[in-house]
Design a protein around this motif. Structure first.
Motif, PDB file in Angstrom:
ATOM      1  N   LEU A 183      12.982 -57.314 -63.695  1.00 60.78           N
ATOM      2  CA  LEU A 183      13.379 -58.615 -64.240  1.00 60.78           C
ATOM      3  C   LEU A 183      12.873 -58.649 -65.669  1.00 60.78           C
ATOM      4  O   LEU A 183      11.671 -58.441 -65.910  1.00 60.78           O
ATOM      5  CB  LEU A 183      12.753 -59.752 -63.437  1.00 60.78           C
ATOM      6  CG  LEU A 183      13.037 -59.744 -61.934  1.00 60.78           C
ATOM      7  CD1 LEU A 183      12.145 -60.735 -61.213  1.00 60.78           C
ATOM      8  CD2 LEU A 183      14.498 -60.047 -61.674  1.00 60.78           C
ATOM      9  N   LEU A 184      13.756 -58.875 -66.624  1.00 62.07           N
ATOM     10  CA  LEU A 184      13.379 -58.848 -68.035  1.00 62.07           C
ATOM     11  C   LEU A 184      13.844 -60.120 -68.721  1.00 62.07           C
ATOM     12  O   LEU A 184      15.032 -60.443 -68.708  1.00 62.07           O
ATOM     13  CB  LEU A 184      13.993 -57.643 -68.741  1.00 62.07           C
ATOM     14  CG  LEU A 184      13.752 -57.555 -70.248  1.00 62.07           C
ATOM     15  CD1 LEU A 184      12.285 -57.226 -70.532  1.00 62.07           C
ATOM     16  CD2 LEU A 184      14.659 -56.524 -70.884  1.00 62.07           C
ATOM     17  N   ARG A 185      12.887 -60.816 -69.300  1.00 61.29           N
ATOM     18  CA  ARG A 185      13.199 -61.966 -70.153  1.00 61.29           C
ATOM     19  C   ARG A 185      12.879 -61.520 -71.575  1.00 61.29           C
ATOM     20  O   ARG A 185      11.739 -61.225 -71.915  1.00 61.29           O
ATOM     21  CB  ARG A 185      12.391 -63.193 -69.766  1.00 61.29           C
ATOM     22  CG  ARG A 185      12.794 -64.411 -70.591  1.00 61.29           C
ATOM     23  CD  ARG A 185      12.113 -65.684 -70.150  1.00 61.29           C
ATOM     24  NE  ARG A 185      12.273 -65.990 -68.749  1.00 61.29           N
ATOM     25  CZ  ARG A 185      13.306 -66.654 -68.196  1.00 61.29           C
ATOM     26  NH1 ARG A 185      14.294 -67.047 -68.963  1.00 61.29           N
ATOM     27  NH2 ARG A 185      13.345 -66.907 -66.927  1.00 61.29           N
ATOM     28  N   SER A 186      13.912 -61.474 -72.404  1.00 61.38           N
ATOM     29  CA  SER A 186      13.783 -60.959 -73.769  1.00 61.38           C
ATOM     30  C   SER A 186      13.042 -61.933 -74.664  1.00 61.38           C
ATOM     31  O   SER A 186      13.209 -63.147 -74.558  1.00 61.38           O
ATOM     32  CB  SER A 186      15.159 -60.709 -74.368  1.00 61.38           C
ATOM     33  OG  SER A 186      15.879 -59.801 -73.600  1.00 61.38           O
ATOM     34  N   SER A 187      12.279 -61.362 -75.593  1.00 61.64           N
ATOM     35  CA  SER A 187      11.606 -62.171 -76.603  1.00 61.64           C
ATOM     36  C   SER A 187      12.609 -62.601 -77.676  1.00 61.64           C
ATOM     37  O   SER A 187      13.721 -62.073 -77.766  1.00 61.64           O
ATOM     38  CB  SER A 187      10.482 -61.358 -77.260  1.00 61.64           C
ATOM     39  OG  SER A 187      11.042 -60.292 -78.020  1.00 61.64           O
ATOM     40  N   PHE A 188      12.181 -63.540 -78.490  1.00 61.76           N
ATOM     41  CA  PHE A 188      12.971 -64.019 -79.625  1.00 61.76           C
ATOM     42  C   PHE A 188      13.364 -62.849 -80.531  1.00 61.76           C
ATOM     43  O   PHE A 188      14.521 -62.724 -80.935  1.00 61.76           O
ATOM     44  CB  PHE A 188      12.141 -65.063 -80.382  1.00 61.76           C
ATOM     45  CG  PHE A 188      12.766 -65.555 -81.648  1.00 61.76           C
ATOM     46  CD1 PHE A 188      13.735 -66.543 -81.614  1.00 61.76           C
ATOM     47  CD2 PHE A 188      12.371 -65.045 -82.872  1.00 61.76           C
ATOM     48  CE1 PHE A 188      14.319 -67.008 -82.787  1.00 61.76           C
ATOM     49  CE2 PHE A 188      12.944 -65.504 -84.045  1.00 61.76           C
ATOM     50  CZ  PHE A 188      13.919 -66.486 -84.003  1.00 61.76           C
ATOM     51  N   GLN A 189      12.395 -61.969 -80.855  1.00 53.72           N
ATOM     52  CA  GLN A 189      12.671 -60.843 -81.747  1.00 53.72           C
ATOM     53  C   GLN A 189      13.656 -59.856 -81.121  1.00 53.72           C
ATOM     54  O   GLN A 189      14.526 -59.315 -81.800  1.00 53.72           O
ATOM     55  CB  GLN A 189      11.376 -60.120 -82.140  1.00 53.72           C
ATOM     56  CG  GLN A 189      10.525 -60.898 -83.105  1.00 53.72           C
ATOM     57  CD  GLN A 189       9.541 -61.835 -82.393  1.00 53.72           C
ATOM     58  OE1 GLN A 189       9.611 -62.061 -81.193  1.00 53.72           O
ATOM     59  NE2 GLN A 189       8.618 -62.390 -83.158  1.00 53.72           N
ATOM     60  N   HIS A 190      13.493 -59.580 -79.831  1.00 56.49           N
ATOM     61  CA  HIS A 190      14.407 -58.693 -79.106  1.00 56.49           C
ATOM     62  C   HIS A 190      15.838 -59.208 -79.250  1.00 56.49           C
ATOM     63  O   HIS A 190      16.749 -58.457 -79.603  1.00 56.49           O
ATOM     64  CB  HIS A 190      13.980 -58.663 -77.629  1.00 56.49           C
ATOM     65  CG  HIS A 190      14.838 -57.817 -76.745  1.00 56.49           C
ATOM     66  ND1 HIS A 190      14.300 -56.890 -75.888  1.00 56.49           N
ATOM     67  CD2 HIS A 190      16.175 -57.764 -76.536  1.00 56.49           C
ATOM     68  CE1 HIS A 190      15.270 -56.305 -75.204  1.00 56.49           C
ATOM     69  NE2 HIS A 190      16.424 -56.822 -75.586  1.00 56.49           N
ATOM     70  N   GLU A 191      16.018 -60.497 -78.993  1.00 50.57           N
ATOM     71  CA  GLU A 191      17.349 -61.091 -79.062  1.00 50.57           C
ATOM     72  C   GLU A 191      17.892 -61.092 -80.490  1.00 50.57           C
ATOM     73  O   GLU A 191      19.091 -60.884 -80.701  1.00 50.57           O
ATOM     74  CB  GLU A 191      17.333 -62.507 -78.490  1.00 50.57           C
ATOM     75  CG  GLU A 191      17.178 -62.532 -76.980  1.00 50.57           C
ATOM     76  CD  GLU A 191      18.332 -61.861 -76.256  1.00 50.57           C
ATOM     77  OE1 GLU A 191      19.508 -62.184 -76.533  1.00 50.57           O
ATOM     78  OE2 GLU A 191      18.060 -60.988 -75.400  1.00 50.57           O
ATOM     79  N   ALA A 192      17.026 -61.320 -81.471  1.00 54.37           N
ATOM     80  CA  ALA A 192      17.469 -61.316 -82.871  1.00 54.37           C
ATOM     81  C   ALA A 192      17.967 -59.929 -83.277  1.00 54.37           C
ATOM     82  O   ALA A 192      19.025 -59.794 -83.906  1.00 54.37           O
ATOM     83  CB  ALA A 192      16.339 -61.771 -83.791  1.00 54.37           C
ATOM     84  N   VAL A 193      17.221 -58.880 -82.902  1.00 53.56           N
ATOM     85  CA  VAL A 193      17.639 -57.515 -83.232  1.00 53.56           C
ATOM     86  C   VAL A 193      18.949 -57.186 -82.526  1.00 53.56           C
ATOM     87  O   VAL A 193      19.877 -56.640 -83.125  1.00 53.56           O
ATOM     88  CB  VAL A 193      16.528 -56.493 -82.876  1.00 53.56           C
ATOM     89  CG1 VAL A 193      17.052 -55.072 -82.885  1.00 53.56           C
ATOM     90  CG2 VAL A 193      15.353 -56.638 -83.820  1.00 53.56           C
ATOM     91  N   LYS A 194      19.042 -57.527 -81.243  1.00 51.30           N
ATOM     92  CA  LYS A 194      20.278 -57.270 -80.484  1.00 51.30           C
ATOM     93  C   LYS A 194      21.472 -57.933 -81.153  1.00 51.30           C
ATOM     94  O   LYS A 194      22.514 -57.312 -81.364  1.00 51.30           O
ATOM     95  CB  LYS A 194      20.148 -57.776 -79.053  1.00 51.30           C
ATOM     96  CG  LYS A 194      21.456 -57.642 -78.266  1.00 51.30           C
ATOM     97  CD  LYS A 194      21.491 -58.494 -77.038  1.00 51.30           C
ATOM     98  CE  LYS A 194      21.699 -59.938 -77.429  1.00 51.30           C
ATOM     99  NZ  LYS A 194      21.909 -60.828 -76.291  1.00 51.30           N
TER     100      LYS A 194
END
Length: 193
Positions: A45-56
């Motif tokens: 189960l993975l909840r992405s961080s703000f930075q993860h989502e921004a890079v994606k």
């Protein structure tokens, strides 16, 4: 208001069955939340961080801008739930794409962002599902391209699906704090400006 999370939140549940995975997917439904992967009795189960989502999101916008500038018919499918009941493998990528309409049950290209290390071996899941190409962007390392050949992934210096895409150039825009500026700068370079 609390500041956004700076690291991904990951939980691995071991000793789980395929039915457990299917039940969790059904309970979550289409609601936004943790992305799930299943491999060999483990559910991630993975909840992405703000930075993860921004890079994606920046990577996606840059790929889409490239396709637009080159006149390619690229279709995005977000974090489409990919799974094989027979192989008992399942995963929800950060993003996925097909040139034209996807043929079959899997996209041609998957994008994975690794902001926080650890977790199940997603390349193994993608391999067993038959995804032709996986790009992994890892914090501190940039892109690695994995092309499926003869049933296994080989690291490649460039994309087989988008062979003219300059990944080092794309990488130079990925960590820009302003996505719109990064896309505009990328388009300018693509137009020869």
């Amino acid at each position: 208001m609390a500041p956004p999370a700076t690291e991904d939140e990951r939980v691995i549940l071991n000793g789980m069955t395929w039915q457990d995975y299917e039940r969790l997917l059904a309970e979550r439904g289409d609601l936004a939340g943790a992305r799930m992967a299943y491999l060999d009795g483990s559910i991630e189960l993975l909840r992405s961080s703000f930075q993860h989502e921004a890079v994606k999101k920046t990577i996606c916008r840059l790929i889409e801008a490239y396709a637009d500038e080159r006149g390619l018919s690229l279709n995005g499918y977000g974090s489409w739930t990919l799974k094989s009941v027979l192989g008992q493998r399942g995963v929800e990528p950060d993003a996925c794409y097909a040139l034209g309409v996807p043929s079959g049950d899997v996209p041609q290209l998957v994008i994975e962002v690794v902001w926080t290390s650890g977790g199940v071996n997603k390349l193994e899941i993608y391999r067993s599902l038959g995804v032709g190409e996986v790009w992994i962007w890892e914090r501190g390392a940039g892109f690695s391209v994995h092309v499926l050949r003869d049933g296994r992934y080989e690291k490649a210096p460039r994309s087989a699906l988008l062979p003219e895409l300059d990944l080092p150039l794309l990488q130079s825009f990925v960590e820009s704090p302003n996505q719109s500026q990064a896309v505009r700068a990328s388009r300018e370079v693509l137009r020869g400006g």
